[in-house]
Design an enzyme around this catalytic site. Sequence first.
Site, PDB file in Angstrom:
ATOM      1  CB  SER A   1      -0.779   0.096   1.305  1.00  0.00           C
ATOM      2  OG  SER A   1      -1.355   1.130   1.506  1.00  0.00           O
TER       3      SER A   1
ATOM      4  CE1 TYR B   1      -3.435  -2.612   5.103  1.00  0.00           C
ATOM      5  CE2 TYR B   1      -2.825  -0.217   4.542  1.00  0.00           C
ATOM      6  CZ  TYR B   1      -3.465  -1.349   4.278  1.00  0.00           C
ATOM      7  OH  TYR B   1      -3.571  -1.516   2.890  1.00  0.00           O
TER       8      TYR B   1
ATOM      9  CE  LYS C   1      -1.118  -4.325   2.763  1.00  0.00           C
ATOM     10  NZ  LYS C   1      -1.299  -5.504   2.186  1.00  0.00           N
TER      11      LYS C   1
END
Length: 275
Positions: free
Chosen positions: A152, A165, A169
């Site tokens: 991401s 997150y 990522k």
Amino acid sequence: MGNLDEKVAIVSGSGRGIGRAIALKLAAEGAAVVVNDLDAEPAKETVAAIEAAGGIATAYCGSVTDYHFAQRFIDAAVDSYGGLDIIVNNAGYTWDAVVQKMTDEQWDTVLDVHLGAPFRILRAAQPVIGARAKAEAAAGRPISRKVVNISSVAGLSGNAGQANYSAAKSGVVGLTKTLAKEWGRYNVTVNCVAFGFIKTRLTAATADSDTTIDIEGRQVKVGVNPKILAAAEAMIPLGRAGTPAEAAGAVYLLCSPESDYVSGQVLVCGGGWEG
């Protein structure tokens, strides 16, 4: 004839959203696809859609964070279709909080689903891929295989409220670049697609800040306030969020024969926005 005829692909988290679009795209190009989802119903629906379009697919349901999942996922491909050529590590979700409010459970869970699970899947795949690559090289007919890990823009630039997150990522990028070096000898390209703002059920506009979905017994908030969504889209050079089909197209680029000499790279699919 498709570009992926006679290829066997596994796509984690492919019952819904981006994963479903990836599975449909790979199948449309001729690959036999093992579809995965936590829940049986969306996985079966994706398989049915592939078969209705003339493609080949089967479902293997379960959580990517289950310790035994990785080996069984690999086995599902080999047992069903006799091989393994494409791995797409897509499964995941967000569970956000600013760092001082983030619990150990939030941190550990998101790191495991986005980084631990791809690691275990790739580790389980190595004996299959390694053995076949050596046999093919000895026979003078090497075959190119593909790994596409999903990252991401949060993993490239960070994002407020997403320490877990973003860290996961970012780790996916490091995992990708390392495997590209380790698996080049097997004629495997290992690349990464970093998504920007893609419209899914997790990012749909909602004025209700309490909207949640159940993921393995956890109530995880989803949706984006319409005003925040509009502001986010205004920052994207193309002027809008992407669609799952467009996201799948970026993954397909790195699964196609045209990318046989592209490895260790991060492709940003964000409409010109990189966070």
